[in-house]
Design an enzyme around this catalytic site. Structure first.
Site, mmCIF file in Angstrom:
data_model
loop_
_atom_site.group_PDB
_atom_site.id
_atom_site.type_symbol
_atom_site.label_atom_id
_atom_site.label_comp_id
_atom_site.label_asym_id
_atom_site.label_seq_id
_atom_site.Cartn_x
_atom_site.Cartn_y
_atom_site.Cartn_z
ATOM 1 N N ASN A 17 -6.246 6.569 9.568
ATOM 2 C CA ASN A 17 -7.006 5.838 8.996
ATOM 3 C C ASN A 17 -7.949 4.732 9.986
ATOM 4 O O ASN A 17 -7.147 4.313 10.679
ATOM 5 C CB ASN A 17 -6.567 4.887 7.831
ATOM 6 C CG ASN A 17 -7.329 4.151 6.946
ATOM 7 O OD1 ASN A 17 -8.927 4.656 7.055
ATOM 8 N ND2 ASN A 17 -7.022 3.259 6.092
ATOM 9 N N GLY A 45 2.423 1.559 1.908
ATOM 10 C CA GLY A 45 2.900 2.698 1.250
ATOM 11 C C GLY A 45 3.967 3.023 1.877
ATOM 12 O O GLY A 45 4.381 2.747 3.123
ATOM 13 N N GLU A 78 6.369 5.332 4.046
ATOM 14 C CA GLU A 78 5.920 6.255 5.278
ATOM 15 C C GLU A 78 7.233 6.698 6.270
ATOM 16 O O GLU A 78 7.856 5.906 6.202
ATOM 17 C CB GLU A 78 4.753 5.621 6.187
ATOM 18 C CG GLU A 78 3.462 5.382 5.392
ATOM 19 C CD GLU A 78 2.444 4.924 6.315
ATOM 20 O OE1 GLU A 78 1.130 5.178 6.046
ATOM 21 O OE2 GLU A 78 2.794 4.097 7.457
ATOM 22 N N SER A 135 -7.250 0.861 8.544
ATOM 23 C CA SER A 135 -5.800 0.841 8.158
ATOM 24 C C SER A 135 -5.626 -0.653 8.145
ATOM 25 O O SER A 135 -5.506 -1.428 9.099
ATOM 26 C CB SER A 135 -4.861 1.669 8.998
ATOM 27 O OG SER A 135 -3.733 1.594 8.278
ATOM 28 N N SER A 136 -5.078 -1.125 6.609
ATOM 29 C CA SER A 136 -4.452 -2.530 6.499
ATOM 30 C C SER A 136 -3.045 -2.570 7.566
ATOM 31 O O SER A 136 -2.252 -1.760 7.120
ATOM 32 C CB SER A 136 -4.339 -2.957 5.404
ATOM 33 O OG SER A 136 -5.510 -2.903 4.409
ATOM 34 N N SER A 144 -1.166 5.018 4.254
ATOM 35 C CA SER A 144 -2.489 4.593 5.236
ATOM 36 C C SER A 144 -3.365 5.985 4.937
ATOM 37 O O SER A 144 -3.296 6.845 4.987
ATOM 38 C CB SER A 144 -2.049 4.252 6.528
ATOM 39 O OG SER A 144 -3.006 4.051 7.473
ATOM 40 N N GLY A 145 -4.919 5.332 4.488
ATOM 41 C CA GLY A 145 -5.763 6.381 4.477
ATOM 42 C C GLY A 145 -6.094 6.910 2.961
ATOM 43 O O GLY A 145 -6.859 7.667 2.767
ATOM 44 N N THR A 198 -7.445 -0.098 0.159
ATOM 45 C CA THR A 198 -8.194 -1.359 0.669
ATOM 46 C C THR A 198 -9.426 -1.133 0.064
ATOM 47 O O THR A 198 -10.053 -2.111 -0.463
ATOM 48 C CB THR A 198 -8.288 -1.276 2.088
ATOM 49 O OG1 THR A 198 -7.230 -1.510 2.688
ATOM 50 C CG2 THR A 198 -9.422 -2.486 2.480
#
Length: 937
Positions: free
Chosen positions: A178, A384, A386, A181-182, A128-129, A133
């Site tokens: 983020n 991803g 994490e 973030s998706s 994330s970040g 996206t």
């Protein structure tokens, strides 16, 4: 525009016949590294990998290849590398002719699809970040600009592009890492016709993070759509939905304590989403039902339960039920804890299924009705790997997904390498690598894997619990090398694992998962007869008639992931690996530890080892000969025979040793980067020698003419401005116009740095005489703008504070000691700073507390002082001792309130005589309550 960033980090003029290729940057490798990690000498060293990444990042070169895989580092700033000019530059160009770029990946996939008429996918992954996206958006924009188009196809393009903001509104949220973030995985197929024009699309979504609907960590927000609706929705819409504009009013929106985020413009995003709905072909009825669901989720979160005499949960305040009944009305004989759990489960179920409905609705608008064969390019934007402080069941599914995708990446890379070697007639040598199939099997294997064990626990008689699930895991997979619990761990490891945790040794490192919350089958029976059309579509009555137990979320996710893998295996792959350079989103900051961790779990070193196992460099004979032919007299300036023979003659003249290269059917393979670097350095030196002698004289003459022209220009300019200074006070004329323009420019540039920053700053830069009138007008505009900016920056809460301050000022002006000193202090909008016992709060829950202060009660027998709390609500006053309410006084029964005229701070609340019996029970003398209000002043 008209300028591109070269691989040297300099700006170069763009020519139509650009012949710059991958090796063009090798002469600058000490400063900016190499643009393909395959060319690293120390290709097995993580340190060398990071050093190369750092060099490029510091030069704003955020893209680097590993063969055909693209590594992208988020710059956290705008770079001028995504213009239409850049898109046209990469359009139809050989993959390695230009510096690494996302457009090169997109264009290569498109060109191969069009020429070979096969399907492709681009897998975009990272934490994330990291910029996944944004990368997905850039690829979509590239196809929208560069592909053939017609008026009809423009509608398809608009729908493809505008599906993104809708999905982001309902599926993205602010997290600690983020702001956008998706919180779901997305796979989008873009369909192309035989001409290469986009004619449709289809979206698959994976594992929306439903838990975010009811709970957010500190510093995080719920999904964007809730805040967009409250901030941007018009008054009539909010009134119809029973909503207030303030997000602080809703329990599901304030748990992260950051409902307002300056970096997110919810109002503007709302306008984009509303526009997208009209273009994606949503009806007004669809939109009405959709926002009804969003509002109902907010109302659900505000429902509070109390316990009745039978121990069942009841709802005292039916305000929220009125609005929820537009979707469904809930009746459950549950205790309070289970009632709250059921409420949250229903909210998550409603939102999760509504999101699926939304994706299907978008798919309906993107669908192409033409039955002719289409080719597709898939975009996979997936979460991803994490490791969080607490890793939930959802995180388990996410990391399992990354295991599968890592397995797919290595297998497809190995397959592609082996096929190329066989195609070129070069012997393939098996490459040792870590095969993470053992970890995938641990999770997904039938009857033995973790997901199968979870299913078993859900199906067995009796009540399944998190601990029973953990015990089953220990029994079935306890001897697995990649699984450990506290019970199975050694003495040293045991301390870091809780009793309800289990740990998996993923390919990217160890992750400890919490087993609590593994069992969740949200109730939905009551929703099948909803008044809301979308809810009725999402919760079908036929599901109630099905006697089979529904699949667990884990099994559903496993099956959808297997289906995704099958889809990807049938297509040609391209990969984009996104990396986050630091946790603080700071441009230019390169955190070695954080990036090293990402390089590991993204499998970049593994991919590099596979790609580099045989040869570092391979290029078609024609391209290699075209670049280096000047190094051999036999091939310079022209070679008239077959390219393969020319390359063979060339490398023999240079002095390649047999172990340094192999000649394939169409390509030359060079084993070591140092061999290529030596060839490149020789080429640069040769190029210099060829051009130096004939160009030297011309170059000196050009420099001399340029210098003479510059001196002539300087003399003319100086003369012009001296003449302008002499005539500066005359009306504008050819003699002084240039000087006046300079004076104006200098004044405005200086004024730019001395503009007042707030309405109280009355300073202003003294203007020259010719600009006095202009300066006066600018000063007025500036002050009006500052006033407007200040007024717009006043929040609703601040406005209420100021209004209360005005009222207080009218009451106390001239009557209060120290009044002048208190003017600049903000008016306190609450004094609820004292802790009130929870039992007292529960007893007065139906009333809103307005004021709380500690007081001292004086007993009529001896005036013994006793500590109490005075609690004032909307309708009553309470005298509270610890957890007991000693007295309740309704305001309607009061005769009056007075204060002592002495400085003892005594306040008297007068109670009617007919209420004396009630007063005496509370030890109040003579029908009055005597209190010392310490904080009243």
């Amino acid at each position: 525009h008209g300028v591109k960033l070269s691989s040297l980090g300099k700006k170069e003029e763009v020519e139509d016949n650009t012949d710059e290729n991958m090796e063009g940057a090798l002469i600058a490798r000490d400063r900016v590294g190499v643009q393909d990690f395959v060319l690293l000498d120390s290709h097995t060293s993580e340190t060398a990998f990071l050093n190369n990444l750092r060099k490029r990042y510091q030069e704003n070169l955020i893209y680097t290849y590993i063969g055909t895989l693209l590594v992208s580092v988020n710059p956290y700033k705008e770079l001028d590398i995504y213009t239409v000019t850049q898109m046209q530059l990469y359009r139809g160009v050989n993959f390695f002719e230009l510096p690494p770029h996302l457009y090169a990946i997109a264009d290569n996939a498109y060109r191969v699809m069009c020429s070979e008429y096969n399907n492709h996918f681009i897998l975009i992954s990272g934490e994330s970040g990291a910029g996944k996206t944004e990368a997905s958006k850039k690829i979509l924009q590239y196809y929208a600009v560069t592909c053939p188009t017609t008026e009809q196809l423009q509608i398809v393009r608009d729908r493809l592009l505008l599906s993104n903001p809708v999905l982001e509104a309902f599926g993205n949220a602010k997290t600690l890492r983020n702001d956008n973030s998706s919180r779901f995985g997305k796979y989008m197929d873009i369909q192309f016709d035989f001409k290469g024009a986009p004619v449709g699309g289809h979206i698959l979504s994976y594992l929306i993070e439903k838990s975010r609907v009811v709970h957010q960590n500190h510093g995080e927000r719920n999904f964007h759509i809730f805040y967009q609706l409250l901030e941007g929705g018009d008054k009539d819409l909010l009134c119809w939905l029973g909503l207030e504009r303030n997000p602080q009013k809703y329990a599901y929106l304030v748990q992260g304590r950051c409902a307002k985020v300056f970096s997110i413009n919810d109002k503007n995003d709302w306008k984009i989403v509303r526009k997208a709905f009209s273009i994606i072909d949503f009806t007004e009825k669809d939109i009405e039902h959709l926002f009804g669901i969003v509002a109902s989720v907010l109302h659900l979160g505000n429902i509070q339960f109390e316990e009745d005499s039978n121990g069942h949960a009841i709802i005292r305040d039916g305000t929220q039920i009125k609005w929820i009944s537009k979707v469904a009305f809930l009746r459950y004989p549950l205790n309070v804890d289970l009632a709250f759990y059921a409420r949250d489960a229903v909210a998550k179920a409603i939102y999760g299924r509504t999101f699926t409905w939304l994706v299907n609705k978008i798919n309906g608008s993107l669908a192409n009705k033409d039955s002719t064969r289409k080719t597709v390019i898939g975009l996979l934007d997936i979460y991803g790997f994490e490791v969080l402080d607490t890793n939930s069941f959802e995180q388990f599914c996410i990391n399992y997904c990354n295991e599968k995708l890592q397995q797919l990446l290595i297998e497809m890379t190995l397959k592609a390498e082996q096929e190329e070697y066989e195609l070129e007639g070069i012997e393939w040598e098996p490459i040792p690598y870590f095969n993470n199939k053992i970890i995938c099997d641990l999770v997904e294997q039938k009857h033995k894997g973790i997901i199968s064990i979870l299913d078993e626990e859900c199906l067995r008689p009796g009540e399944a619990t998190d601990l029973s699930f953990l015990e089953k895991l220990e029994e079935k997979v306890g001897d697995h090398a990649h699984f450990v619990t506290r019970k199975l761990a050694d003495q040293k490891t045991r301390k870091s694992i809780d009793w309800v945790d289990f740990r998996l040794l993923h390919y990217a490192g160890e992750v400890t998962y919490c087993a609590v919350g593994s069992f969740s089958l949200p109730p939905f029976q009551v929703l099948c007869n909803s008044k809301n059309g979308i809810i009725r579509e999402c919760f079908l009555l036929s599901e109630l008639d099905n006697r089979r137990r529904p699949e667990t979320v884990a099994t559903q996710f496993k099956n959808s992931l297997m289906s995704l893998i099958e889809i990807l295996m049938s297509k040609e792959p391209s990969y984009v690996r996104c990396i986050k350079p630091n946790e603080n989103k700071e441009p230019g900051k390169f955190d070695d530890y954080l990036i090293r961790h990402q390089v590991k779990y993204l499998g970049l070193m593994e991919h590099l080892r596979v790609r580099r196992a045989g040869f570092a460099y391979r290029r078609k004979y024609e391209l290699f000969l075209q670049r280096y032919k000047s190094l051999c007299p036999a091939t310079w300036p022209h070679w008239h025979g077959p390219a393969a023979e020319g390359v063979e003659r060339l490398i023999k003249h240079i002095g390649y040793k047999p172990e340094e290269y192999k000649l394939g059917r169409t390509k030359i393979f060079i084993r070591f980067p140092k061999t290529l670097f030596a060839t490149e350095d020789a080429f640069e030196f040769r190029k210099h020698l060829l051009g130096m002698v004939p160009l030297e004289a011309c170059w000196r003459g050009a420099l001399a003419r340029k210098e003479a022209k510059k001196r002539t220009w300087a003399v003319q300019i100086i003369r012009k401005f001296i003449n302008g200074f002499i005539n500066r006070k005359k009306p504008l004329c050819p003699e002084n116009i240039e000087f006046v323009k300079l004076v104006q420019y200098k004044y405005f540039m200086k004024l730019r740095d001395h503009v007042p920053k707030n309405v109280l700053d009355k300073s202003w830069l003294q203007p020259p005489s010719i600009l006095e009138e202009t300066s006066e007008m600018l000063q007025k505009i500036c002050i009006r703008n500052l006033v407007r900016k200040y007024c717009r920056g006043v929040t609703a809460e601040r406005k209420v504070q100021l209004q209360q301050k005005v009222v207080a000022s009218a009451v106390f002006r001239g009557k209060k000691e120290g009044y002048l000193q208190s003017i600049n202090q903000p008016f306190m909008d609450t004094r609820l700073k004292n802790d009130i016992n929870p039992k007292v709060l529960q007893l007065i829950q139906g009333e809103k507390i307005k004021y709380v202060t500690p007081v001292i009660k004086y007993d009529r027998n001896g005036f013994k002082a006793r500590d109490r709390l005075l609690v004032l609500t909307q309708s009553s006053a309470y005298v509270v001792e610890m957890a007991k309410i000693k007295q309740k006084i309704d305001y309607a029964t009061l005769k009056g309130i007075s204060t002592s005229n002495l400085s003892d701070g005594i306040v008297v609340i007068h109670v009617p005589e007919d209420n004396k019996q009630k007063v005496e029970k509370c030890n109040v003398a003579t029908g009055s309550l005597w209190l010392e209000a310490r904080s009243w002043g």
